[in-house]
Enzyme design. Structure first.
Site, mmCIF file in Angstrom:
data_model
loop_
_atom_site.group_PDB
_atom_site.id
_atom_site.type_symbol
_atom_site.label_atom_id
_atom_site.label_comp_id
_atom_site.label_asym_id
_atom_site.label_seq_id
_atom_site.Cartn_x
_atom_site.Cartn_y
_atom_site.Cartn_z
ATOM 1 N N HIS A 187 0.835 -1.209 0.000
ATOM 2 C CA HIS A 187 0.000 0.000 0.000
ATOM 3 C C HIS A 187 0.867 1.256 0.000
ATOM 4 O O HIS A 187 0.531 2.261 -0.625
ATOM 5 C CB HIS A 187 -0.929 0.009 1.215
ATOM 6 C CG HIS A 187 -2.087 -0.926 1.104
ATOM 7 N ND1 HIS A 187 -2.984 -0.866 0.065
ATOM 8 C CD2 HIS A 187 -2.492 -1.949 1.894
ATOM 9 C CE1 HIS A 187 -3.897 -1.813 0.221
ATOM 10 N NE2 HIS A 187 -3.631 -2.478 1.310
ATOM 11 N N ARG A 284 -12.548 0.176 -9.467
ATOM 12 C CA ARG A 284 -12.703 -0.700 -8.302
ATOM 13 C C ARG A 284 -14.034 -0.376 -7.630
ATOM 14 O O ARG A 284 -14.231 0.732 -7.122
ATOM 15 C CB ARG A 284 -11.563 -0.482 -7.310
ATOM 16 C CG ARG A 284 -10.165 -0.702 -7.867
ATOM 17 C CD ARG A 284 -9.138 -0.442 -6.765
ATOM 18 N NE ARG A 284 -7.776 -0.641 -7.199
ATOM 19 C CZ ARG A 284 -6.967 0.323 -7.611
ATOM 20 N NH1 ARG A 284 -7.409 1.587 -7.641
ATOM 21 N NH2 ARG A 284 -5.739 0.059 -7.981
ATOM 22 N N GLU A 409 -4.857 -12.704 -12.811
ATOM 23 C CA GLU A 409 -4.071 -12.495 -11.591
ATOM 24 C C GLU A 409 -3.456 -13.798 -11.105
ATOM 25 O O GLU A 409 -2.653 -13.791 -10.174
ATOM 26 C CB GLU A 409 -4.969 -11.949 -10.476
ATOM 27 C CG GLU A 409 -5.727 -10.694 -10.853
ATOM 28 C CD GLU A 409 -6.864 -10.419 -9.887
ATOM 29 O OE1 GLU A 409 -6.657 -9.629 -8.958
ATOM 30 O OE2 GLU A 409 -7.946 -10.996 -10.074
ATOM 31 N N ASN A 432 -0.067 -7.086 -9.549
ATOM 32 C CA ASN A 432 0.256 -7.193 -8.116
ATOM 33 C C ASN A 432 0.051 -8.623 -7.630
ATOM 34 O O ASN A 432 0.955 -9.249 -7.070
ATOM 35 C CB ASN A 432 -0.610 -6.243 -7.292
ATOM 36 C CG ASN A 432 -0.436 -4.801 -7.703
ATOM 37 O OD1 ASN A 432 0.401 -4.476 -8.544
ATOM 38 N ND2 ASN A 432 -1.223 -3.924 -7.119
ATOM 39 N N ARG A 443 3.687 -9.550 -0.619
ATOM 40 C CA ARG A 443 4.117 -8.259 -1.163
ATOM 41 C C ARG A 443 4.444 -7.229 -0.096
ATOM 42 O O ARG A 443 5.013 -6.184 -0.394
ATOM 43 C CB ARG A 443 3.035 -7.698 -2.087
ATOM 44 C CG ARG A 443 1.733 -7.329 -1.383
ATOM 45 C CD ARG A 443 0.673 -7.038 -2.414
ATOM 46 N NE ARG A 443 -0.472 -6.337 -1.840
ATOM 47 C CZ ARG A 443 -1.578 -6.047 -2.521
ATOM 48 N NH1 ARG A 443 -1.671 -6.391 -3.779
ATOM 49 N NH2 ARG A 443 -2.566 -5.415 -1.948
ATOM 50 N N CYS A 494 -3.541 -3.447 -15.558
ATOM 51 C CA CYS A 494 -4.121 -2.473 -14.626
ATOM 52 C C CYS A 494 -3.441 -2.539 -13.262
ATOM 53 O O CYS A 494 -3.851 -1.851 -12.333
ATOM 54 C CB CYS A 494 -5.620 -2.671 -14.480
ATOM 55 S SG CYS A 494 -6.105 -4.261 -13.773
#
Length: 569
Positions: A187, A284, A409, A432, A443, A494
């Site tokens: 984040h 989102r 993903e 991600n 992550r 994205c």
């Protein structure tokens, strides 16, 4: 001059004096309430403090937009979750702990549980600590956790930052960000890019930096220079070029690459439109569902979706259906107690147990699309198999939504893209999670930051496989069904990789047709692509794919793309 090295996560150079994050709220002493104390009143103080913290976070979320608003809303939802307050109240009633100590001990129990689960759930442990500190501060009258305000511009240095702190950074004051922990898709990294603040994470030795010393941060190369030369400071202190974007993203030889924006709510959609985005590559929808005990109704969803679509009349808007589960649990949709929520019922998988929630969301999206001039595309998160993709496309068709695609993903989806795109009309790579699952690396762990980057050649091979699968699906449609010309199956990105100026040409060289990013990155990405032909993008992609690791891939591409230095990236 000493150089520290970390993982580059937000490009740009800045020099300034170090200001370190203040020490966290200390653990309250273990104390008991006296005999005869009003235990119910003491327990009620915990609930009151939690409500105060929740209200403060929601007020700050209301003043923010986009990713920052989303992050603050999630943190507010955690503060509002009764689990922590109820556990603390029990400790007050049963053990006569003081309210502040009870909150501390109850939070530790939640933290231990989350960390034992690993993955994305372990990531939430830090957020629980942040909420804990805020509630304890409210109970004891201390200053709540937050970014210092020294009264002058500074380089912020921290072990790590809670999302709620990063979301409130002022780019006019926070010149750069250096952390000892975190990863490129944390984040902290995502918000730094959204704010346009140069940032380097997972910096070994960052804890040795001291308040008042001058450093030069290069967010493109991942370096922090201690005691830099005066001329280097002057060069880095020059106002950074704020590149605007208008029109279309194109390579130097005129190949169109859609440059789109990631948005989270109507306010961020308006900001993205004002920034010149060609459209929205990722809307989102979670913000409408988070922090509430019940699912929003169809009418409320329709109004909110229409407000986003209205900002992009005549342009493409890709709406992602609800991505719940893992680090975004919802009481009306997701189950508790999964042994590994990151690999559990999340994204589209929730529709298997609660198909009505997806049906109502698709109904709302279709209703909003019918009232709008936007070109509405819809995609499902966490798709792993062709059957999942086919069922989603069928449900979209039942609601009159013709452009139905998937997020890639999961490595399995990248490898099976040929079949997934047989019915799905497009794909968007969520780099991600794709990186996290491919590299088996949380992550948020600074120790694994070099693994948690899309620069990993193994991840880039998955991107290439997805693009090749799309081409095979296009050719199969032409050959098998006698169509007039190939059926296009565009593949976009994205995830955070789309906003990396060095990586963007590589992605285009791998076959990606659109890049969706934080609006602040649009001008830089457009500037880099404008210097690079499609064939050169392909050569850069081959360089990266032929490298042995992420560091070598990044270095090889930067060496072959000197325009990055000329652009200050």
């Amino acid at each position: 001059m000493t150089s520290l090295h970390g993982v580059p996560v937000s490009p740009g150079r800045a020099a300034g004096v170090v200001v370190t994050m203040p020490a966290p709220v200390p653990a309250p002493v273990l104390a008991r309430l006296p005999e005869g104390a009003d235990l119910e009143a003491a327990a009620d103080r915990v609930s009151q403090a939690a409500r105060t913290v929740t209200a403060d976070l929601l007020e700050r979320a209301g003043r923010a937009s986009g990713t920052a608003a989303d992050v603050l809303t999630v943190t507010a939802a955690m503060a509002a979750d009764p689990t922590l307050a109820e556990a603390a109240a029990r400790l007050v009633r049963e053990d006569r702990e003081t309210p502040e100590r009870a909150v501390w001990d109850a939070a530790q129990g939640v933290v231990d549980q989350l960390e034992s689960l690993g993955g994305l759930m372990a990531e939430r442990a830090r957020d629980v600590r942040d909420v804990r500190d805020r509630i304890v501060a409210a109970l004891t009258g201390q200053r709540p956790p937050g970014v210092p305000e020294p009264g002058h511009p500074f380089v912020l240095v921290a072990h790590d930052l809670a999302p709620a702190d990063t979301a409130t950074l002022d780019p006019a004051q926070a010149l750069a960000l250096v952390t000892e922990g975190g990863g490129p898709t944390s984040h902290t990294a995502i918000l730094a890019r959204a704010l346009g603040i140069p940032a380097v994470v997972a910096v070994a030795g960052a804890g040795d930096l001291r308040d008042g010393e001058t450093v030069l941060v290069d967010g493109g190369r991942g370096t922090v220079e201690r005691d830099p030369a005066a001329e280097a400071v002057a060069a880095a202190s020059a106002p950074r070029v704020q590149r605007t974007f208008a029109g279309q993203g194109r390579t130097a030889d005129g190949v169109h690459v859609e440059l789109l924006a990631n948005v989270a709510d109507p306010a961020s959609a308006k900001a993205a439109a004002a920034a010149g985005a060609e459209g929205v590559g990722l809307f989102r929808t979670e913000f409408l569902f988070l922090g509430r005990p019940d699912e929003p109704g169809v009418d409320e969803q329709t109004r909110t979706y229409h407000a986003v679509l209205d900002a992009f009349a005549g342009r493409k808007v890709v709406v992602r259906t609800l991505d719940a589960g893992a680090d975004k649990p919802l009481p009306f949709l997701t189950a508790e107690g999964e042994p590994n929520p990151a690999l559990g019922v999340r994204g589209l998988r929730t529709a298997a147990l609660h198909p009505d929630v997806l049906e109502r969301q698709l109904e709302a999206i279709a209703a909003a699309a019918a009232r709008s001039d936007a070109d509405v595309w819809v995609m499902a998160p966490m798709v792993a198999t062709p059957d999942e993709a086919d069922r989603f496309v069928a449900r979209c068709a039942a609601h009159g939504l013709a452009h139905a695609g998937v997020m890639i993903e999961v490595p399995a989806a990248a490898l099976q893209a040929r079949w997934i795109l047989e019915e799905a009309t497009f794909a968007s790579l969520g780099t991600n999670d794709l990186t996290q699952y491919a590299m088996a690396a949380d992550r948020e762990l600074g120790a694994l930051a070099e693994l948690s980057t899309t620069w990993q050649p193994a991840v880039l091979r998955l991107v290439a496989a997805a693009c090749e699968g799309a081409h095979v699906a296009e050719r199969a449609h032409e050959d098998d069904r006698g169509a007039q010309g190939p059926r296009e199956r565009p593949v976009g990105v994205c995830g955070e990789a789309a906003g990396d100026p060095a990586l963007a040409p590589v992605l285009v060289g791998l076959g990606v047709t659109s890049l969706s990013m934080a609006p602040a990155a649009l001008g830089d990405i457009a500037a880099v692509l404008a210097t690079t032909t499609l064939e050169r993008c392909r050569r850069l992609a081959r360089l990266a794919l032929g490298s042995r690791d992420a560091w070598a891939a990044r270095q090889a591409v930067r060496a072959a793309l000197p325009e990055l230095d000329a652009l200050g990236l």
